[in-house]
Design a protein around this motif. Structure first.
Motif, PDB file in Angstrom:
ATOM      1  N   ASP A   1       0.828  -1.211   0.000  1.00 39.52           N
ATOM      2  CA  ASP A   1       0.000   0.000   0.000  1.00 39.52           C
ATOM      3  C   ASP A   1       0.863   1.262   0.000  1.00 39.52           C
ATOM      4  O   ASP A   1       0.543   2.243  -0.678  1.00 39.52           O
ATOM      5  N   ALA A   2       1.957   1.241   0.783  1.00 37.60           N
ATOM      6  CA  ALA A   2       2.824   2.417   0.863  1.00 37.60           C
ATOM      7  C   ALA A   2       3.445   2.725  -0.492  1.00 37.60           C
ATOM      8  O   ALA A   2       3.516   3.894  -0.912  1.00 37.60           O
ATOM      9  N   LEU A   3       3.885   1.688  -1.201  1.00 35.06           N
ATOM     10  CA  LEU A   3       4.479   1.897  -2.525  1.00 35.06           C
ATOM     11  C   LEU A   3       3.436   2.376  -3.530  1.00 35.06           C
ATOM     12  O   LEU A   3       3.703   3.272  -4.338  1.00 35.06           O
ATOM     13  N   VAL A   4       2.240   1.799  -3.482  1.00 33.24           N
ATOM     14  CA  VAL A   4       1.174   2.219  -4.396  1.00 33.24           C
ATOM     15  C   VAL A   4       0.838   3.687  -4.162  1.00 33.24           C
ATOM     16  O   VAL A   4       0.733   4.483  -5.109  1.00 33.24           O
TER      17      VAL A   4
ATOM     18  N   ASP B   1       7.728  -2.807 -10.941  1.00 29.98           N
ATOM     19  CA  ASP B   1       8.689  -3.826 -10.498  1.00 29.98           C
ATOM     20  C   ASP B   1       8.767  -3.871  -8.971  1.00 29.98           C
ATOM     21  O   ASP B   1       8.830  -4.955  -8.368  1.00 29.98           O
ATOM     22  N   LEU B   2       8.787  -2.686  -8.350  1.00 29.17           N
ATOM     23  CA  LEU B   2       8.899  -2.643  -6.889  1.00 29.17           C
ATOM     24  C   LEU B   2       7.611  -3.112  -6.218  1.00 29.17           C
ATOM     25  O   LEU B   2       7.655  -3.781  -5.177  1.00 29.17           O
ATOM     26  N   ILE B   3       6.458  -2.748  -6.783  1.00 29.11           N
ATOM     27  CA  ILE B   3       5.187  -3.214  -6.215  1.00 29.11           C
ATOM     28  C   ILE B   3       5.097  -4.731  -6.337  1.00 29.11           C
ATOM     29  O   ILE B   3       4.652  -5.427  -5.413  1.00 29.11           O
ATOM     30  N   ARG B   4       5.562  -5.256  -7.462  1.00 26.83           N
ATOM     31  CA  ARG B   4       5.587  -6.717  -7.635  1.00 26.83           C
ATOM     32  C   ARG B   4       6.530  -7.368  -6.615  1.00 26.83           C
ATOM     33  O   ARG B   4       6.201  -8.383  -5.992  1.00 26.83           O
ATOM     34  N   ALA B   5       7.696  -6.766  -6.421  1.00 26.66           N
ATOM     35  CA  ALA B   5       8.669  -7.314  -5.469  1.00 26.66           C
ATOM     36  C   ALA B   5       8.104  -7.330  -4.052  1.00 26.66           C
ATOM     37  O   ALA B   5       8.255  -8.325  -3.320  1.00 26.66           O
ATOM     38  N   ALA B   6       7.447  -6.242  -3.642  1.00 26.45           N
ATOM     39  CA  ALA B   6       6.867  -6.181  -2.294  1.00 26.45           C
ATOM     40  C   ALA B   6       5.755  -7.215  -2.133  1.00 26.45           C
ATOM     41  O   ALA B   6       5.593  -7.809  -1.058  1.00 26.45           O
TER      42      ALA B   6
ATOM     43  N   GLN C   1      -3.171  -5.490  -9.991  1.00 21.37           N
ATOM     44  CA  GLN C   1      -3.046  -4.993 -11.365  1.00 21.37           C
ATOM     45  C   GLN C   1      -1.712  -4.297 -11.599  1.00 21.37           C
ATOM     46  O   GLN C   1      -1.100  -4.461 -12.666  1.00 21.37           O
ATOM     47  N   LEU C   2      -1.251  -3.509 -10.626  1.00 21.62           N
ATOM     48  CA  LEU C   2       0.023  -2.809 -10.797  1.00 21.62           C
ATOM     49  C   LEU C   2       1.190  -3.787 -10.716  1.00 21.62           C
ATOM     50  O   LEU C   2       2.147  -3.689 -11.491  1.00 21.62           O
ATOM     51  N   ALA C   3       1.104  -4.736  -9.777  1.00 21.83           N
ATOM     52  CA  ALA C   3       2.166  -5.744  -9.659  1.00 21.83           C
ATOM     53  C   ALA C   3       2.261  -6.594 -10.922  1.00 21.83           C
ATOM     54  O   ALA C   3       3.364  -6.995 -11.328  1.00 21.83           O
ATOM     55  N   ALA C   4       1.126  -6.853 -11.554  1.00 21.00           N
ATOM     56  CA  ALA C   4       1.114  -7.675 -12.768  1.00 21.00           C
ATOM     57  C   ALA C   4       1.858  -6.992 -13.913  1.00 21.00           C
ATOM     58  O   ALA C   4       2.359  -7.664 -14.824  1.00 21.00           O
ATOM     59  N   GLN C   5       1.938  -5.655 -13.878  1.00 18.17           N
ATOM     60  CA  GLN C   5       2.634  -4.919 -14.939  1.00 18.17           C
ATOM     61  C   GLN C   5       4.158  -4.896 -14.723  1.00 18.17           C
ATOM     62  O   GLN C   5       4.906  -4.522 -15.621  1.00 18.17           O
ATOM     63  N   GLY C   6       4.598  -5.293 -13.516  1.00 12.30           N
ATOM     64  CA  GLY C   6       6.028  -5.250 -13.207  1.00 12.30           C
ATOM     65  C   GLY C   6       6.736  -6.527 -13.617  1.00 12.30           C
ATOM     66  O   GLY C   6       6.116  -7.562 -13.855  1.00 12.30           O
ATOM     67  N   ARG C   7       8.066  -6.411 -13.673  1.00  8.30           N
ATOM     68  CA  ARG C   7       8.873  -7.599 -13.973  1.00  8.30           C
ATOM     69  C   ARG C   7       9.526  -8.072 -12.680  1.00  8.30           C
ATOM     70  O   ARG C   7       9.737  -7.301 -11.739  1.00  8.30           O
TER      71      ARG C   7
END
Length: 388
Positions: free
Chosen positions: A206-209, A279-284, A224-230
Motif C-alpha cells: 500500500d505504501a508503494l502504491v 517492479d517494486l510493487i511486484r517485489a513487495a 493490477q500494478l504488480a502484474a505490470q512489473g517484472r
C-alpha cells in the motif's frame, strides 16, 4: 449476547465492524457472524494517524485530542453498522474495540535504565460507550504485556475457537497491514497452539502504491500494478535477507519496523536495480508471500505437518499473493476463510467481538504459547455505558 467487534489495523484504512451472536462458554461456545461493514477514515485524519504511527513528533495535547476524536469515529461507525444491520443499539449488549495502534514495542528495550516494552492503541472507549449507550471493552493488549507477553498476536484465541479440527493440521493466516499466522495442530489443546507475526503484508504494498500514484490509489486492486512489473530476483533476494524473518517466535512487529523507513530502503534498492514502479510493487507483493512461506518452512513445518492454510484479511483478495503461496507450498490447500464461514474482511473485527465476550465473563483470552506471557490474562478495560 449480540456483540459488535471493531478493528482498525496497521494500514489505518478505516474501521471494520462485525456483529456477532455469541453464547455459551469454551469448549461449547457458539459464535455466529451476522454481518460486517466498513467505514473509511477521512483522508486528512488517516494521514495524521499514519504520521503519528511513523513516530513523527506530536504534542501530548494533540495526542489526547486524536484519542478522543477517534473515539467519536469508532462510536459513529458502530451506530452506522447498527443501521446497516437493522438492529437497534439498545439490543447490542457489548462492543469490543481494538482501537488504532500507534505504537507497539513487543520486546523490551532499554528505557531510562530499565528494559521496557509497551503498546498504545487510541480511540477512547469511554467516548464509544457514552455515544452508543453500549458497554465497551478496549485496550486489549496491555494485560498480556504486563505478564511479559508481546501483547500480540491476540487473534489466535479466536482461531483456536473457530478452526481447531480433530483430524486436520491447520494454519490460519491473516494478511492485514502485517501478516500473522496461528498454528493449529490437529485436536490441539490451547497450550499447543502457537502464533506470531511473519512480516509485512499490505503495509509495504500500500505504501508503494500510494507513493507512486501520489496518493490517488491506496492499494493494488487485484494486483493490477504488480502484474505490470517484472521480477528482479536479485532485488527479491535482498528483501528476503530481512533480519526479522530469522527471529524465533514469539515475535510481533508493526509500522515501527515495516513503515516509512522500510519503504525508503525498498526505494533505494529499486534505484540500485533500476526498477520501475511496477517492479517494486511486484517485489513487495512477492516478498509478502515468500516471507510467510519462509516462516512456515523455518518455524512451523519442522514441528507440525500442515494440510490447510486458511487465509483472511485484505491480502486474501490479492491473486498474486495467493498464487505465490500455492506455488511455494505444494501439498497444502490454500483456502479463503469465507469457505469456513467468516468473510476475509470480517475476521479480525469478529475476533474482537469474541475477545470482548470473554472479558465480560472474566475469562482469559490470551494464549501464552502465542504471546510469550507467563500465564493467562483477562484482556481489556471496561467502559460501562451511562445508566439508562
Amino acid at each position: 449476547m449480540l456483540v459488535l467487534g471493531m478493528m482498525s489495523g496497521t494500514s489505518a484504512d478505516g474501521i471494520d465492524v462485525a456483529l456477532a451472536r455469541i453464547s455459551g462458554a469454551p469448549p461449547n461456545l457458539s459464535a455466529k457472524l451476522i454481518g460486517h461493514a466498513s467505514v473509511r477514515f477521512p483522508d486528512q485524519l488517516r494521514k495524521e494517524i499514519l504520521r503519528v504511527a511513523e513516530q513523527h513528533p506530536i504534542s501530548s495535547g494533540a495526542l489526547s485530542q486524536l484519542n478522543f476524536r477517534l473515539g467519536v469515529l469508532f462510536a459513529d461507525a458502530a451506530l452506522a453498522a447498527c443501521r446497516t444491520f437493522r438492529v437497534a443499539p439498545r439490543r447490542i449488549s457489548l462492543i469490543g474495540s481494538h482501537g488504532q495502534t500507534i505504537f507497539h514495542q513487543g520486546r523490551p528495550i532499554p528505557f531510562f535504565g530499565s528494559p521496557t516494552a509497551s503498546t498504545l492503541q487510541i480511540g477512547e472507549p469511554s467516548v464509544i460507550a457514552a455515544r452508543t449507550g453500549i458497554t465497551t471493552i478496549g485496550d486489549f493488549r496491555p494485560a498480556d504485556m504486563a505478564l511479559g507477553g508481546q501483547g500480540a498476536p491476540l487473534v489466535p484465541y479466536v482461531d483456536y475457537l473457530l478452526y481447531r479440527h480433530p483430524r486436520l493440521d491447520r494454519v490460519s493466516l491473516n494478511l492485514g497491514g502485517i501478516a500473522n499466522i496461528t498454528v493449529l495442530p490437529r485436536a490441539a489443546k490451547p497450550q499447543q497452539v502457537f502464533a506470531f507475526d511473519t512480516g509485512p503484508a499490505n503495509m509495504l504494498i500500500d505504501a508503494l502504491v500510494s507513493h507512486f500514484t501520489r496518493g490517488r490509489q491506496r492499494f493494488d486492486k487485484n494486483a493490477q500494478l504488480a502484474a505490470q512489473g517484472r521480477s528482479i530476483p536479485a532485488l527479491l533476494d535482498e528483501l528476503l535477507r530481512d533480519p526479522y524473518l530469522k527471529i524465533a517466535p514469539p515475535k510481533s512487529t508493526g509500522r515501527e519496523y515495516y513503515g516509512r523507513a522500510c519503504m525508503q530502503r525498498i526505494l533505494a534498492l529499486g534505484r540500485r536495480h533500476r526498477a520501475k514502479p511496477g517492479d517494486l510493487i511486484r517485489a513487495a507483493t512477492i516478498f509478502t508471500a515468500l516471507s510467510v512461506v519462509d516462516a512456515l518452512n523455518r518455524f512451523v513445518l519442522p514441528r507440525t505437518k500442515t494440510e490447510q492454510l486458511i487465509v483472511s484479511g485484505g491480502g486474501a483478495h490479492n491473486p498474486l499473493i495467493l498464487a505465490q503461496l500455492s506455488a511455494a507450498l505444494p501439498g497444502i490447500e490454500v483456502l479463503p476463510s469465507s469457505r469456513l464461514g467468516v468473510p476475509e474482511d470480517a475476521k479480525e473485527a469478529f475476533a474482537f467481538a469474541l475477545l470482548a465476550y470473554a472479558t465480560f465473563h472474566r475469562r482469559p483470552s490470551n494464549l501464552p504459547s502465542a504471546t510469550g506471557a507467563s500465564g493467562p490474562a483477562i484482556l481489556g478495560k471496561i467502559s460501562y455505558a451511562p445508566p439508562r
